[in-house]
Structures are given as structure tokens and as C-alpha cells.
Design a protein around this motif. Sequence first.
Motif, PDB file in Angstrom:
ATOM      1  N   UNK A   9       0.779  -1.471   0.282  1.00  0.00           N
ATOM      2  CA  UNK A   9       0.011  -0.004  -0.139  1.00  0.00           C
ATOM      3  C   UNK A   9       0.749   0.708   0.157  1.00  0.00           C
ATOM      4  N   UNK A  10       1.498   1.581   0.788  1.00  0.00           N
ATOM      5  CA  UNK A  10       3.129   2.624   1.274  1.00  0.00           C
ATOM      6  C   UNK A  10       3.628   2.595  -0.308  1.00  0.00           C
ATOM      7  N   UNK A  11       3.955   1.956  -1.086  1.00  0.00           N
ATOM      8  CA  UNK A  11       4.722   1.638  -2.049  1.00  0.00           C
ATOM      9  C   UNK A  11       3.727   1.975  -3.768  1.00  0.00           C
ATOM     10  N   UNK A  12       2.611   1.430  -3.482  1.00  0.00           N
ATOM     11  CA  UNK A  12       1.887   1.739  -4.372  1.00  0.00           C
ATOM     12  C   UNK A  12       0.775   2.946  -4.581  1.00  0.00           C
ATOM     13  N   UNK A  13       0.695   3.689  -3.352  1.00  0.00           N
ATOM     14  CA  UNK A  13      -0.075   4.970  -3.403  1.00  0.00           C
ATOM     15  C   UNK A  13       0.093   5.923  -2.520  1.00  0.00           C
ATOM     16  N   UNK A  14       1.793   6.193  -2.146  1.00  0.00           N
ATOM     17  CA  UNK A  14       2.204   7.087  -0.945  1.00  0.00           C
ATOM     18  C   UNK A  14       3.222   6.980  -2.041  1.00  0.00           C
ATOM     19  N   UNK A  15       4.602   6.464  -2.101  1.00  0.00           N
ATOM     20  CA  UNK A  15       5.551   7.028  -1.829  1.00  0.00           C
ATOM     21  C   UNK A  15       5.589   6.858  -3.798  1.00  0.00           C
ATOM     22  N   UNK A  16       5.354   6.088  -4.623  1.00  0.00           N
ATOM     23  CA  UNK A  16       5.143   6.401  -5.752  1.00  0.00           C
ATOM     24  C   UNK A  16       4.630   7.797  -6.535  1.00  0.00           C
ATOM     25  N   UNK A  17       3.425   7.572  -5.572  1.00  0.00           N
ATOM     26  CA  UNK A  17       2.464   9.070  -6.347  1.00  0.00           C
ATOM     27  C   UNK A  17       3.733  10.443  -6.168  1.00  0.00           C
ATOM     28  N   UNK A 125      10.883   2.281 -11.237  1.00  0.00           N
ATOM     29  CA  UNK A 125      10.984   1.801 -10.626  1.00  0.00           C
ATOM     30  C   UNK A 125       9.173   1.097 -10.345  1.00  0.00           C
ATOM     31  N   UNK A 126       8.512   2.449  -9.595  1.00  0.00           N
ATOM     32  CA  UNK A 126       7.349   2.683  -9.637  1.00  0.00           C
ATOM     33  C   UNK A 126       6.052   2.261 -10.829  1.00  0.00           C
ATOM     34  N   UNK A 127       6.301   2.853 -11.888  1.00  0.00           N
ATOM     35  CA  UNK A 127       6.289   2.665 -13.286  1.00  0.00           C
ATOM     36  C   UNK A 127       5.562   1.059 -13.364  1.00  0.00           C
ATOM     37  N   UNK A 128       6.951   0.458 -13.220  1.00  0.00           N
ATOM     38  CA  UNK A 128       6.896  -0.709 -13.698  1.00  0.00           C
ATOM     39  C   UNK A 128       6.575  -1.585 -12.758  1.00  0.00           C
ATOM     40  N   UNK A 129       6.973  -1.456 -11.259  1.00  0.00           N
ATOM     41  CA  UNK A 129       6.295  -2.281 -10.217  1.00  0.00           C
ATOM     42  C   UNK A 129       4.341  -2.467 -10.180  1.00  0.00           C
ATOM     43  N   UNK A 130       4.238  -1.274 -10.037  1.00  0.00           N
ATOM     44  CA  UNK A 130       2.344  -1.301  -9.261  1.00  0.00           C
ATOM     45  C   UNK A 130       1.959  -0.933 -10.947  1.00  0.00           C
ATOM     46  N   UNK A 131       1.807   0.617 -11.853  1.00  0.00           N
ATOM     47  CA  UNK A 131       1.036   0.173 -13.335  1.00  0.00           C
ATOM     48  C   UNK A 131       1.236  -0.621 -14.386  1.00  0.00           C
ATOM     49  N   UNK A 132       2.383  -1.007 -14.759  1.00  0.00           N
ATOM     50  CA  UNK A 132       2.516  -1.016 -15.542  1.00  0.00           C
ATOM     51  C   UNK A 132       1.922  -3.410 -15.524  1.00  0.00           C
ATOM     52  N   UNK A 133       2.751  -3.703 -14.497  1.00  0.00           N
ATOM     53  CA  UNK A 133       2.352  -4.927 -13.610  1.00  0.00           C
ATOM     54  C   UNK A 133       1.084  -4.775 -13.949  1.00  0.00           C
ATOM     55  N   UNK A 134       0.108  -4.318 -13.477  1.00  0.00           N
ATOM     56  CA  UNK A 134      -1.243  -4.578 -12.904  1.00  0.00           C
ATOM     57  C   UNK A 134      -1.697  -4.370 -14.221  1.00  0.00           C
ATOM     58  N   UNK A 135      -1.437  -3.870 -15.101  1.00  0.00           N
ATOM     59  CA  UNK A 135      -2.061  -3.833 -16.899  1.00  0.00           C
ATOM     60  C   UNK A 135      -1.797  -5.290 -17.229  1.00  0.00           C
ATOM     61  N   UNK A 136      -0.266  -5.428 -17.027  1.00  0.00           N
ATOM     62  CA  UNK A 136       0.028  -6.895 -17.913  1.00  0.00           C
ATOM     63  C   UNK A 136      -0.953  -7.854 -16.454  1.00  0.00           C
ATOM     64  N   UNK A 137      -0.752  -7.552 -15.863  1.00  0.00           N
ATOM     65  CA  UNK A 137      -2.209  -9.104 -15.211  1.00  0.00           C
ATOM     66  C   UNK A 137      -3.466  -8.905 -15.532  1.00  0.00           C
ATOM     67  N   UNK A 138      -4.269  -8.079 -16.157  1.00  0.00           N
ATOM     68  CA  UNK A 138      -5.298  -8.164 -16.168  1.00  0.00           C
ATOM     69  C   UNK A 138      -5.802  -8.326 -17.422  1.00  0.00           C
TER      70      UNK A 138
END
Length: 148
Positions: A9-17, A125-138
Motif C-alpha cells: 500500500x505504501x509503495x503503490x499509493x504514497x511513495x510512488x505518486x 521503478x514505481x511505474x514498472x512495479x505497479x501500473x505496468x505490472x497490474x495492467x499486464x496481469x489484467x
Amino acid sequence: MYFPGWRRFWWRYIAGPGAVVVFVALIVLTIPALSAHSGHGRRGHWTATNILCSRSGCNEVGTYSSADGSDTRTRISMFASPNLEIGQAVPAVDTGGDEVYPPGGGDAWWHDLVGVIAAGGTCAGWLWTFPVRVLRQRRRKPRDAVVS
């Protein structure tokens, strides 16, 4: 205070943005500093008019006047201000930002550029681990369901 997945949660919604916001802000700060470093901007003089002190130290605030006298800016600070007495003047370059710079731009551009690189790496790093990875998994899930 502890809940499962707090690091995610910290990485996805606070640290990354937050890194994205810092990255954009540092780019905005770097542009005038690079402009002064490359010799662009109006040359003139910066005169110390007030010394503001706080717990972190003292900072001079002054007035910038262009060499031809057409531009005057008040209540402006100088990057890496040389410890001046009130009323003393030094050569300065104005690039339109929040500060004026010494001739040649000083080392402001270097500090800002290091920050831009660090924040940019964090953003990547954030773009790769959260938005890109989530979109690829979906995108994979519907295909996997059809194959089964």
C-alpha cells in the motif's frame, strides 16, 4: 497499526505518486538553473536588503536590478547567496524563476539534476512495479481463462 500488505500500500499509493510529484517539481526547478548555467537570462546586480534568520540558518533577501534598469524584482533570494551585509551588491543573472543566480549559474543545476535523476529512477521503478505490472496481469487473466 499493523495490517497485512502495508508495504505494498505504501509503495503503490504514497511513495510512488509522491515520487512523481517530486520529479515534476524538480524539473520545474531545474529549468531556470540550467538556463543560468548555460548563460541565458538577464544580467544585472542583486542587492541584499534584508536578512531572515531561522533555526536552520540565515538567508539574505534582496532586490534584483537588470543592467539596463528595465527590470527590478524585489524580495527575491539568490542561490547560494554570498554572506553579504545589507546594502552590498553582487553580479547576478535572472532567468525568471524564484531565485537569481551568480554569473555562470553556480552549482544549482547540479544539485537539481541529481534530484531529478534520483526521483526519475524512483518513478520508473514505481511505474514498472505497479501500473505496468497490474495492467499486464489484467490483460493475461482473460486469455488464461479461455485457454483452460
